[in-house]
Design an enzyme around this catalytic site. Structure first.
Site, PDB file in Angstrom:
ATOM      1  N   GLY A   1      23.141  25.178  -4.993  1.00  0.00           N
ATOM      2  CA  GLY A   1      22.554  26.442  -5.426  1.00  0.00           C
ATOM      3  C   GLY A   1      23.297  27.615  -4.821  1.00  0.00           C
ATOM      4  O   GLY A   1      24.024  27.480  -3.828  1.00  0.00           O
TER       5      GLY A   1
ATOM      6  N   GLY B   1      22.426  20.892  -5.110  1.00  0.00           N
ATOM      7  CA  GLY B   1      22.031  21.062  -6.503  1.00  0.00           C
ATOM      8  C   GLY B   1      22.951  20.350  -7.478  1.00  0.00           C
ATOM      9  O   GLY B   1      22.527  19.972  -8.574  1.00  0.00           O
TER      10      GLY B   1
ATOM     11  N   GLU C   1      21.692  20.123   3.056  1.00  0.00           N
ATOM     12  CA  GLU C   1      20.682  21.141   3.348  1.00  0.00           C
ATOM     13  C   GLU C   1      20.325  21.245   4.833  1.00  0.00           C
ATOM     14  O   GLU C   1      19.914  22.297   5.313  1.00  0.00           O
ATOM     15  CB  GLU C   1      19.411  20.868   2.531  1.00  0.00           C
TER      16      GLU C   1
ATOM     17  N   ASP D   1      16.313  18.818  -1.349  1.00  0.00           N
ATOM     18  CA  ASP D   1      15.378  18.984  -2.470  1.00  0.00           C
ATOM     19  C   ASP D   1      15.953  18.318  -3.717  1.00  0.00           C
ATOM     20  O   ASP D   1      16.512  17.235  -3.642  1.00  0.00           O
ATOM     21  CB  ASP D   1      15.035  20.461  -2.674  1.00  0.00           C
TER      22      ASP D   1
END
Length: 354
Positions: free
Chosen positions: A66, A116, A139, A147
């Site tokens: 992201g 992502g 992350e 995520d």
């Protein structure tokens, strides 16, 4: 502004999605995700489209994740925070759509595939790695949590390999991605380009897509791949990462004099204590959850991390100032209590940090 996503369709019925932010390693933005979701729905209903290719522009990789700089702005205003929430909602919906897509999706995991980028590719039906692949859920390096459905798919790895990858943010290459069930086939990057050329030139209207695609992948795939490093250390990983708390993992590593244990312990202790503890609970809780339940938890966690000072400090240290010296509020595992951890898993919670 140049299109951040390029959509095209071959005469033979192959549709192509190209992430087109090469200078930003094709990092995802809301402006990219929304049209991807819309185009997938449009192509699903179009009988002239037989398969999808998902790839990244440029030489460096498919997608680095992201757009973290944009998410960092979430602390500046309520509008920016809401925009960040919308980003996660859009991202997770597209990821789930790919899992459930009824037509073949060929994901090109060439070069950097992180965060992502992993989320976009994991649910694809045909995932191809190359000798250039660098795959990670990174992350933990920015005080966040893995995520994009990671709790679901990291529980699909052999033993506790997924827990190791999540908590250490390790970068792995092709053989390890295959071992961890993050990909299906290996091609050299040159062969991948030749394969994609054949896919675009093929008349998919005239044949059974799945059979023909399988044959084509086999034609260009290579078996000459080195052994998985993860496979060689799985016993050690399982020994230490099968514990129920991060403190127990650290203690287990501390009691083992091996080089692997020493290096892994140092790696863990360099991460945000709150991120480590939340991530382990996320993974353990997800063992028997559905894909949709995992994404629902991700959304709750993501929204709560947007109110968490240690997330913004992690981003500052890696992406903004790049000093690699985060000053986390929670400096030790003991400081981040179970009661504080539980707040992150509660929906519509307004105060999740000191």
């Amino acid at each position: 502004m140049e299109n951040e996503v390029i959509f095209s369709v071959s005469d033979g019925g192959a549709a192509i999605i190209t992430l087109n932010r090469p200078k930003a390693l094709n990092s995802l933005s809301t402006q990219m995700l929304k049209p991807i979701g819309e185009k997938l729905k449009e192509w699903q209903a179009n009988d002239q489209i037989h398969l999808i290719i998902l790839r990244g522009a440029g030489e460096k990789g498919f997608c680095a994740g992201g757009d973290i700089k944009t998410l960092y702005e979430a602390r500046s205003s309520q509008v920016a925070s809401k925009n960040a929430e919308v980003f996660f909602e859009e991202e997770y919906q597209v990821d789930m759509d790919i899992y459930h897509y009824p037509k073949p999706i060929i994901a090109c995991l060439d070069g950097i595939v992180m965060g992502g980028g992993v989320g976009l590719t994991y649910g694809a039906s045909h995932r191809i790695v190359t000798e250039r692949t660098k795959w990670a859920m990174p992350e933990m390096n920015i005080g966040f949590f893995p995520d994009v459905g990671a709790a679901y798919f990291l529980n699909k790895t052999p033993g506790y390999v997924g827990y190791y990858l999540a908590l250490t943010a390790s970068v792995i290459q092709a053989a390890d991605v295959l071992f961890a069930n993050g990909a299906d086939s290996y091609m050299t990057s040159d062969n991948l380009q030749k394969f994609l050329g054949r896919v675009e030139q093929t008349d998919w209207h005239a044949q059974e897509t799945n059979t023909a695609l399988k044959q084509l992948i086999e034609t260009y795939s290579s078996k000459s791949l080195g052994n998985s490093k993860l496979a060689s250390i799985q016993n050690e990983i399982d020994q230490h990462f099968s514990k129920f708390t991060v403190e127990e993992i650290v203690e287990s590593l501390d009691n083992d004099p091996s080089k692997f244990s020493h290096e892994t312990k140092q790696l863990l202790l360099s991460k945000s204590p709150s991120s480590l503890k939340i991530t382990l609970k996320q993974l353990i809780d997800a063992r028997y959850k559905t894909l949709e339940e995992c994404f629902a938890t991700d959304l709750i966690l993501a929204k709560n991390f947007l109110k968490h000072n240690d997330f913004f400090e992690g981003v500052r240290s890696v992406v903004i100032d790049k000093d690699r010296n985060p000053q986390y509020i929670y400096k030790s595992l003991a400081e981040f209590t179970d009661d504080e951890m539980k707040k992150f898993f509660q929906d519509n919670n307004e105060t999740v940090t000191k």
